[in-house]
Design a protein around this motif. Structure first.
Motif, short mmCIF file in Angstrom:
data_model
loop_
_atom_site.label_atom_id
_atom_site.label_comp_id
_atom_site.label_asym_id
_atom_site.label_seq_id
_atom_site.Cartn_x
_atom_site.Cartn_y
_atom_site.Cartn_z
N ASP A 116 19.28 80.43 -21.25
CA ASP A 116 20.29 81.63 -20.56
C ASP A 116 19.42 82.72 -20.40
O ASP A 116 18.28 83.20 -20.69
N ALA A 117 20.15 83.44 -19.36
CA ALA A 117 19.51 84.82 -19.20
C ALA A 117 20.61 85.81 -18.67
O ALA A 117 21.51 85.36 -18.16
N VAL A 118 19.88 86.89 -18.49
CA VAL A 118 20.73 88.20 -18.27
C VAL A 118 20.09 89.07 -16.91
O VAL A 118 18.83 89.05 -17.14
N SER A 119 20.70 89.51 -15.97
CA SER A 119 20.42 90.10 -15.17
C SER A 119 21.09 91.61 -14.74
O SER A 119 22.09 91.66 -15.09
N VAL A 120 20.34 92.34 -13.88
CA VAL A 120 20.99 93.69 -13.38
C VAL A 120 20.64 93.58 -11.93
O VAL A 120 19.50 93.32 -11.57
N SER A 121 21.73 93.70 -11.05
CA SER A 121 21.46 93.76 -9.56
C SER A 121 21.77 95.07 -9.02
O SER A 121 22.72 95.60 -9.44
N VAL A 122 20.63 95.65 -8.21
CA VAL A 122 20.48 97.13 -7.76
C VAL A 122 20.38 96.65 -6.22
O VAL A 122 19.55 96.29 -5.99
N PRO A 123 21.27 97.38 -5.35
CA PRO A 123 21.15 97.60 -3.88
C PRO A 123 19.67 98.45 -3.65
O PRO A 123 19.47 99.52 -4.61
N VAL A 124 19.02 97.89 -3.04
CA VAL A 124 17.53 98.73 -2.72
C VAL A 124 17.65 100.05 -2.36
O VAL A 124 16.93 100.89 -3.14
N PRO A 125 18.71 100.47 -1.67
CA PRO A 125 18.75 102.11 -1.41
C PRO A 125 18.71 103.00 -2.85
O PRO A 125 18.63 104.12 -2.95
N ARG A 126 19.42 102.21 -3.83
CA ARG A 126 19.75 102.87 -5.20
C ARG A 126 18.49 103.06 -6.19
O ARG A 126 18.49 103.32 -7.39
N LEU A 127 17.37 102.12 -5.50
CA LEU A 127 16.30 101.97 -6.40
C LEU A 127 15.34 103.00 -6.19
O LEU A 127 14.28 103.19 -5.46
N THR A 128 15.71 104.40 -6.77
CA THR A 128 14.84 105.48 -6.63
C THR A 128 13.37 105.38 -7.49
O THR A 128 13.52 104.46 -8.37
N PRO A 129 12.47 106.16 -7.19
CA PRO A 129 11.38 106.14 -7.89
C PRO A 129 11.64 106.17 -9.46
O PRO A 129 12.12 107.12 -10.07
N GLY A 130 11.22 105.31 -10.08
CA GLY A 130 11.09 104.92 -11.72
C GLY A 130 12.55 104.33 -12.02
O GLY A 130 12.45 103.99 -13.16
N ARG A 131 13.30 104.17 -10.98
CA ARG A 131 14.41 103.26 -11.55
C ARG A 131 14.14 101.91 -11.92
O ARG A 131 15.05 101.51 -12.76
N ASP A 132 13.28 101.36 -11.32
CA ASP A 132 13.01 100.07 -11.68
C ASP A 132 12.69 99.85 -13.07
O ASP A 132 13.06 98.94 -13.83
N LYS A 133 11.68 100.73 -13.57
CA LYS A 133 11.44 100.80 -14.91
C LYS A 133 12.53 100.92 -16.02
O LYS A 133 12.50 100.44 -17.09
#
Length: 260
Positions: free
Chosen positions: A219-236
């Motif tokens: 099993d796994a859990v994920s978070v999906s984010v539209p690329v335009p909302r990936l501001t600097p540092g948001r991925d971390k």
């Protein structure tokens, strides 16, 4: 067919029934008898008798003409029962709610089934986002952060044994080369979480972690984010929340009698 080393005889009618229901699950919508016969290769007379039986039992429905067929209501009821009774879905519920709240993004829980992942639970983003995954949907593991996170918990020879002859390609970014996929899994093991870089849906980046509950993890859990909302540092930031959710789920699973 074998199960745990024991030979299991085929019951042709049962196998055909399951294969027919699997076909309808994979290809939603209405299908004619000729279309089904061409895709499945069953004798038309046998297929027609099987369809009549399943229509009578509610597993398959027809259109008003009685000549086109689709999956029936009973399949929904059985699928819902699986979700409602699954212990991991129940254990993960609070953490999924929390993860969706703190990230504001769409959250998924999925399970590995052969080389696919099947979605078991979803929490929608507070932002507008066209639905792209739903409970019960099946996607190739190699194209999702969910699937890659689970595959990364396996040894490379085991992963190689799971891979189909040709890896599916869903977008221009999909990893469809076995060597590249294995290299990506090595990076995931070091990083601690998986990243789907628009490999499943263009314009969407997903982050996933495997849950160490069943052995091996499935099993796994994920978070999906539209690329335009990936501001600097948001991925971390997303990754940190995701790892916290994983820890919460695994903590909740401790001491629970393992029936999964």
């Amino acid at each position: 067919m074998t199960e745990q080393g024991i030979s299991v005889p085929h019951v042709k009618s049962a196998v055909r029934t399951v294969e027919l229901l699997d076909f309808f699950a994979q290809y939603p919508g209405l299908h004619s008898l000729s279309d089904l016969q061409g895709k499945l290769g069953y004798p038309k007379s046998s297929l027609h008798a099987l369809l009549r039986t399943l229509v009578g039992l509610g597993w398959i429905e027809t259109d008003v003409t009685g000549t086109l067929y689709r999956i029936g209501m009973r399949a929904l009821l059985v699928g819902a029962t699986y979700i409602d009774g699954d212990p991991v879905v129940q254990i993960a519920r609070d953490a999924l709610d929390w993860l969706a709240e703190v990230t504001g993004e769409t959250v998924h829980l999925a399970r590995l089934d052969h080389f696919d992942v099947v979605y078991l639970a979803t929490r929608a983003s507070r932002h507008y986002l066209r639905p792209f995954a739903r409970v019960g949907r099946r996607l190739p593991a190699s194209t999702t952060s969910l699937g890659k996170a689970i595959l990364a918990t396996r040894e490379e020879d085991e992963v190689a044994g799971l891979l189909p002859a040709e890896l599916p390609r869903l977008t221009k970014n999909t990893i469809d080369d076995q060597g590249r996929l294995l290299a990506d899994l090595r990076r995931i093991r070091k990083r601690g979480y998986a990243v789907d870089r628009e490999e499943n849906t263009e314009g969407l980046r997903c982050f996933g972690v495997a849950l160490d509950i069943a052995q091996p993890p499935r099993d796994a859990v994920s978070v999906s984010v539209p690329v335009p909302r990936l501001t600097p540092g948001r991925d971390k930031e997303i990754a940190a929340f995701l790892l916290e959710a994983r820890d919460r789920i695994e903590l909740a699973a401790r001491g629970v009698r393992r029936t999964y």
